[in-house]
Design a protein around this motif. Structure first.
Motif, PDB file in Angstrom:
ATOM      1  N   GLN A  12       0.846  -1.186   0.000  1.00 11.12           N
ATOM      2  CA  GLN A  12       0.000   0.000   0.000  1.00 11.12           C
ATOM      3  C   GLN A  12       0.887   1.245   0.000  1.00 11.12           C
ATOM      4  N   ASN A  13       0.573   2.157  -0.879  1.00  6.68           N
ATOM      5  CA  ASN A  13       1.339   3.393  -0.977  1.00  6.68           C
ATOM      6  C   ASN A  13       0.655   4.459  -0.121  1.00  6.68           C
ATOM      7  N   ARG A  14       1.225   4.747   1.031  1.00  6.57           N
ATOM      8  CA  ARG A  14       0.673   5.752   1.948  1.00  6.57           C
ATOM      9  C   ARG A  14       1.434   7.068   1.861  1.00  6.57           C
ATOM     10  N   SER A  15       2.155   7.266   0.785  1.00  2.00           N
ATOM     11  CA  SER A  15       3.015   8.447   0.664  1.00  2.00           C
ATOM     12  C   SER A  15       2.225   9.676   0.254  1.00  2.00           C
ATOM     13  N   THR A  16       2.709  10.807   0.681  1.00  2.00           N
ATOM     14  CA  THR A  16       2.157  12.078   0.222  1.00  2.00           C
ATOM     15  C   THR A  16       3.001  12.657  -0.898  1.00  2.00           C
TER      16      THR A  16
END
Length: 608
Positions: free
Chosen positions: A386-390
């Motif tokens: 899962q890409n939780r990056s901003t």
């Protein structure tokens, strides 16, 4: 209604009866005016007496005849003699696909050829606003020369409920009607929306073609209920078994294509027949390129592969896929396993594509053992991180880490790893590992998350034993982006330590360093990310990133493999490429050979 030999229907003289089904009897006839052989289908009396149904049939037959596509059966005439209605069509000298599947001798390239031709026919039909709604092996004819024809466009919509007329296929058919809320189609190949009696669109044909492709490869239908009702229930509630359950070493791209066609949510399915056609053509072209490069590989490479395999020269893309008829399931499965195994041996030799680096794959070893249990974990699915990056443009990291693990783990001979094609349908979704494990038929599921904030990188991973709903291991790593490669190697060592794994002779291969340049590795991941987007603009970006990776590390073999894949698709107009094939293919070949020159031990190509 049975017609005797010699009977005249207008200008058509009946020669012999060649078939019978729910849509009536079919005869071989001579067109006495043009001197050509035709097929005549006599409609059942139940159809003729229903004026509304008959009128709808005539309209649909006219629409289908207007398509004039080489892979759609040509309708010559809709006529009548007395109270009888008939259709005159071209005569196909060949077999139905059902007969070919029962023979169990379909070759891999034949399977792809048939699927490509069928998808091309659907492109033409759908663009003309026509939905077939009854794609099945009985409605696909294959000539002696391999040329395929799709039959009965629109005819399936006219079939009445079983028992209303003589129907030799009644056991496999549900009620068929065009009224709202009723079910249409042949049960084994129905889409979920058909099974529920919902409104359908062109995507229903793509599901059905996917079911046919599944059966061509495995010899089994994807949803095998004993009754139409049970089959419909399975379609609505269950996921099909992966192709690899019936045939070992299935090309991962073929697994992905079939999985996508059989996605229950049609919004996540292929959205057009053209998209499916492009992917099928790309897969076939990829296998052909592999075979061509195989002929240029130095003889000592081929000899080494043959010695290791113990089976002589490996098969190429034309290797056979043995169909598994119910009476010969064991023998057919063995044949299919041999062929797909040969394809993998070939890929191990030519290795033209990309392999992602590790985010901890070395640590899982030959076996994954759950703590405090004597039962080893022999199968695993690695879900998309899962890409939780901003941060913008950070998605390449989450995709790359998951693919890296899948690749690394797939090298282990005693561990079954779900391919990217199966697991990436869960990308971007909140999922229950237990449910995913049950759907994919694996013992363990590895899930992860990644967060990038500027130069800071956080990677979290959890390994769940889905058999006992037990968390086996979990860790979080806070590092700098510049330490990405070193962090991956640290994770690998920690996994080995935490799970007490035995890696023995496989340790060297699993822990291999493809590059020492963190910058080159990130360029490579970006290149692969854009390559997967399959657009002209994305291909150009992919080329730029692969070339930057090579500039950062001239001995980075995987970057050359990425170049080879990109040039391969750039030379394919139907894949979104705009480069002339005579320019693209030499570049692809040169890049692939350069990759092998640098590292002849590259594992199987990544086919996407």
């Amino acid at each position: 209604m049975t017609i005797t030999v010699g009977t005249r229907l207008g200008r058509y003289e009946i020669r012999s009866k060649i078939g019978e089904g729910g849509m009536g009897e079919v005869y071989l006839a001579l067109d006495t005016e043009l001197g050509r052989t035709v097929a005549i289908k006599i409609l059942p009396e139940a159809f003729v007496s229903d004026q509304q149904r008959l009128q709808r049939f005539i309209q649909e037959a006219k629409a289908a005849s207007a398509l004039n596509h080489p892979h759609i059966l040509t309708i010559y005439e809709i006529g009548s003699v007395g109270a009888s209605r008939f259709i005159a069509t071209e005569f196909i000298d060949g077999d139905t696909l059902r007969q070919r599947i029962r023979d169990g001798s379909l070759l891999l390239n034949e399977i792809l050829d048939i699927a490509i031709q069928a998808a091309g026919a659907l492109v033409a039909a759908h663009e003309a606003g026509i939905i077939h709604r009854d794609i099945k092996p009985e409605n696909i004819m294959v000539r002696r020369d391999g040329y395929m024809k799709l039959l009965d466009f629109g005819l399936a919509k006219l079939t009445g409920p079983p028992g209303s007329i003589t129907d030799t296929e009644a056991p496999t058919k549900a009620m068929v009607n065009t009224g709202a809320g009723t079910v249409m189609g042949t049960a084994y190949y129905m889409s979920p929306e058909q099974a529920k009696g919902s409104n359908v669109d062109a995507r229903t044909d793509l599901w059905s073609l996917g079911a046919v492709l599944y059966e061509m490869v495995t010899g089994h239908v994807p949803f095998a209920g004993e009754t139409p009702t049970e089959t419909i229930s399975l379609i609505l509630q269950r996921e099909p078994a992966p192709l690899s359950r019936y045939v070992n070493e299935v090309p991962s791209e073929l697994e992905r294509i079939v999985s996508k066609t059989l996605t229950k949510n049609r919004e996540e399915r292929y959205q057009s027949a053209r998209d499916l056609l492009i992917d099928l053509r790309n897969l076939k072209r990829k296998l052909e390129v592999d075979a061509e490069i195989d002929r240029t590989v130095p003889s000592e490479f081929r000899a080494a592969t043959s010695t290791n395999a113990g089976q002589g020269p490996p098969p190429t893309a034309s290797g056979a896929v043995a169909g598994m008829a119910s009476t010969h399931a064991s023998h057919a499965a063995s044949s299919a396993e041999y062929i797909f195994s040969g394809i993998k041996q070939h890929k191990l030799t030519v290795a033209i594509a990309v392999l992602m680096l590790v985010v901890g794959g070395a640590g899982l070893g030959l076996y994954l053992h759950a703590p405090n249990t004597e039962v080893p974990i022999e199968s695993i699915a690695v879900l998309p991180f899962q890409n939780r990056s901003t941060e913008p443009d950070s998605e390449y990291l989450s995709d790359g880490l998951a693919e890296s693990l899948i690749y690394r783990l797939s090298q282990l001979p005693n561990l079954k790893v779900s391919p990217t094609s199966s697991v990436f349908r869960y990308k971007g979704k909140e999922v229950d590992p237990i449910k995913v494990g049950q759907e994919l038929g694996v013992s363990a599921v590895l899930a992860g998350r990644i967060v990038q904030r500027g130069d800071n990188l956080t990677i979290s991973a959890e390994l769940v034993d889905v058999r006992y709903n037990k968390l086996l291991w979990g860790e979080q790593y806070d590092r700098k982006m510049s330490d990405l490669l070193a962090t991956q190697r640290e994770i690998a060592r920690e996994i080995v330590d935490k799970l007490k794994l035995s890696v023995s002779g496989q340790e060297k291969g699993l822990a291999k360093h493809y590059t020492e340049s963190n910058e080159a590795y990130q360029f490579y991941l970006k290149g692969r990310f854009y390559w997967n987007k399959r657009t002209e603009e994305a291909f150009q970006k992919a080329l730029e990133y692969f070339q930057q990776a090579i500039e950062s590390d001239p001995n980075f073999a995987l970057a050359y493999s990425g170049l080879a894949d990109t040039y391969n698709l750039l030379g394919a107009p139907d894949a979104g490429g705009s480069m002339a094939p005579n320019q693209a293919m030499p570049n692809a070949k040169a890049a692939a050979l350069k990759a092998m020159e640098i590292d002849e031990t590259l594992a199987e190509p990544h086919v996407s």
